[in-house]
Scaffold this active site. Structure first.
Site, PDB file in Angstrom:
ATOM      1  N   TYR A 165       0.832  -1.213   0.000  1.00  0.00           N
ATOM      2  CA  TYR A 165       0.000   0.000   0.000  1.00  0.00           C
ATOM      3  C   TYR A 165       0.862   1.256   0.000  1.00  0.00           C
ATOM      4  O   TYR A 165       2.041   1.234   0.341  1.00  0.00           O
ATOM      5  CB  TYR A 165      -0.916   0.026   1.229  1.00  0.00           C
ATOM      6  N   PHE A 175       2.671   9.683   3.328  1.00  0.00           N
ATOM      7  CA  PHE A 175       3.027   9.563   4.741  1.00  0.00           C
ATOM      8  C   PHE A 175       3.390   8.137   5.151  1.00  0.00           C
ATOM      9  O   PHE A 175       3.947   7.922   6.223  1.00  0.00           O
ATOM     10  CB  PHE A 175       1.897  10.081   5.637  1.00  0.00           C
ATOM     11  N   ASP A 176       3.098   7.163   4.288  1.00  0.00           N
ATOM     12  CA  ASP A 176       3.446   5.775   4.608  1.00  0.00           C
ATOM     13  C   ASP A 176       3.392   4.960   3.329  1.00  0.00           C
ATOM     14  O   ASP A 176       2.528   5.183   2.471  1.00  0.00           O
ATOM     15  CB  ASP A 176       2.474   5.210   5.639  1.00  0.00           C
ATOM     16  N   ILE A 193      -7.844   1.155  10.741  1.00  0.00           N
ATOM     17  CA  ILE A 193      -8.895   2.166  10.675  1.00  0.00           C
ATOM     18  C   ILE A 193     -10.136   1.590   9.984  1.00  0.00           C
ATOM     19  O   ILE A 193     -10.049   0.693   9.153  1.00  0.00           O
ATOM     20  CB  ILE A 193      -8.409   3.440   9.946  1.00  0.00           C
ATOM     21  N   TYR A 219      -8.452   8.603  10.895  1.00  0.00           N
ATOM     22  CA  TYR A 219      -7.894   8.880  12.228  1.00  0.00           C
ATOM     23  C   TYR A 219      -8.626   9.989  12.969  1.00  0.00           C
ATOM     24  O   TYR A 219      -8.238  10.335  14.094  1.00  0.00           O
ATOM     25  CB  TYR A 219      -6.407   9.217  12.111  1.00  0.00           C
ATOM     26  N   PHE A 235      -5.482   6.007  -0.144  1.00  0.00           N
ATOM     27  CA  PHE A 235      -4.656   4.807  -0.101  1.00  0.00           C
ATOM     28  C   PHE A 235      -4.756   4.052  -1.416  1.00  0.00           C
ATOM     29  O   PHE A 235      -5.862   3.819  -1.919  1.00  0.00           O
ATOM     30  CB  PHE A 235      -5.093   3.864   1.024  1.00  0.00           C
TER      31      PHE A 235
END
Length: 243
Positions: A165, A175-176, A193, A219, A235
């Site tokens: 992902y 961010f990831d 989540i 979040y 995502f």
């Protein structure tokens, strides 16, 4: 946005109080600043002093972003040289505690304002995104787009899944990413989540989807590392395996 933490401020406060707390009240008030150029050829004593000062400042600059360097140096010199302190121990503790409370209140206000702004920006993004070709919207407000359909089984909420992902903010900031780490991840689908728990159950093994997740199923107001409160998230997810 940088959060002032109790630990960071306490560390700085302890440093300051340690420096000023060794006063011998000898009345020596000579605090003239000497200009010193530090190079590789400087003496070991000079380099030790510079290194300690630099590391102390670097480790605490985010705790007190508006530190008055002139009064800090005066306090440090007074404490180190044993000069009489300008403030009592009680006064120093009171002013540091008051500063911490003020900064924490300001942080909360800034976070609340940021949450309102992010919520509005997220809603506008989702409203426009929902009109794009191929984007579907569920009852929860989750939006998704099928990139590759997949042919395997779909997971349930209690299954362990293996995925690759990438997570982005709506401004494109990544961010990831498991792609960047070069390794897929596994996790129980009911421990992430809500937008992921719902979205991945729509997928089949081998599928690749793009999810657009509203803050309330991401979040929320709490945010997360690198994610501001009320952020809408994007995502790209590949479902590799259902365990």
């Amino acid at each position: 946005m940088k959060k002032i933490t109790t630990l960071a401020l306490t560390t700085l406060a302890s440093t300051l109080l340690l420096a000023t707390g060794c006063s011998t009240n000898n009345g020596n008030q000579e605090t003239a600043v000497q200009s010193v150029s530090i190079t590789e050829q400087s003496t070991a004593n000079e380099k030790v002093g510079y290194s300690l000062g630099y590391m102390m400042a670097e480790g605490n600059k985010e705790a007190v972003g508006d530190l008055n360097l002139d009064t800090f140096e005066q306090g440090f010199r007074d404490g180190y040289e044993g000069n009489e302190s300008a403030l009592t121990q009680e006064q120093m503790q009171e002013v540091l505690i008051a500063y911490q409370q003020e900064q924490e209140e300001k942080f909360v206000q800034d976070m609340q304002a940021q949450a309102v702004e992010n919520q509005a920006e997220g809603e506008a993004f989702l409203a426009a995104n929902a009109q794009k070709p191929g984007v579907q919207v569920t009852d929860s407000g989750l939006q998704y787009k099928v990139i590759t359909p997949g042919t395997g089984q779909s997971p349930t909420a209690t299954d362990v899944v293996e995925v690759n992902y990438e997570g982005k903010l709506i401004d494109g900031t990544v961010f990831d990413s498991s792609y960047e780490r070069g390794q897929p991840v596994e996790f129980p689908l009911n421990q992430v989540i809500a937008g992921w728990t719902e979205g991945l159950q729509l997928m089949k093994e081998g599928a690749k989807y793009e999810f657009y997740i509203p803050a309330d199923i991401a979040y929320g107001e709490a945010g997360n590392a690198g994610i501001e409160p009320n952020s809408t998230l994007i995502f790209t997810v590949e479902l590799l395996d259902v365990k």
